[in-house]
Design an enzyme around this catalytic site. Sequence first.
Site: not given
Length: 251
Positions: A10-12, A96, A98, A168, A174, A214, A235-236
């Site tokens: 997930n590149w956000k 998600h 976010e 999640e 993150g 994470s 993500g990251g």
Amino acid sequence: MARKIFIAGNWKMNTNFEEAIALSKDIVNTLGNTTDVDIAVCPPYTNLQAVSEIVKGSAIKLGAQDVHWEKSGAYTGKVSCDMLKSVGVQYVIIGHSEQRTYFGETDETVNKKVKAALASGLLPIICVGETLEERKSGKMDSVISRQVKGAFEGISSDDALKCTIAYEPVWAIGTGETATPQQANDAHKFIRSIVSQIFSEEVAQAVRIQYGGSMKPDNAKALLAQSDVDGGLIGGAALKASSFAGIVNPV
Ligand code: PGA
């Protein structure tokens, strides 16, 4: 029933056009022939078409980070399922945290998006998870149960089997703080029990549940070794081919 591991990046809201091209090329070069793990990348909308061309013919599948449930019309800023499909998208992340926290996503809008995605042939990745406060105050089970039931309201068993669930925990996204393998597995087992209640034990055993929050090369192996962890939503660590590959093939 063996569930194939599914790792999605997930590149956000990261990568401009050039960066997305470079990253997707790196990922295809590193992981493009993978057969034992399902892999998807989910770039921002603006990069979907370019990344679609790059991953075409490789094992890397394309996902989007959100979708609107309406087919077309006066919905400024929104993108429909058919628009995503027309550039080669197969998966779509829905619900998600976010989106839930910053953009007003609710269990109802998640459900509308899941239904629209399934109706158009997109495969939903449905995100659920509790906040730290909810975990600490003992509300974790009720929150997750409400999210899972809400997402699958009115969905058939056949369609449920096309969905992936991503657990999640919000406190792990993150933050560098990861759920322990045991915490993740317990939550996944709980989610599976809810899926079994809604549909059947057969559906519950077949549906894939990713862990997200994470996840990195150095903790992926222990998480993926758990009985009920069937992959990861990253993500990251998905923003570099080397770390993404280190999760797909953890040492
Ligand atoms: P993270 O994000 O890996 O950066 O924690 C995961 C996600 O939000 O999908």
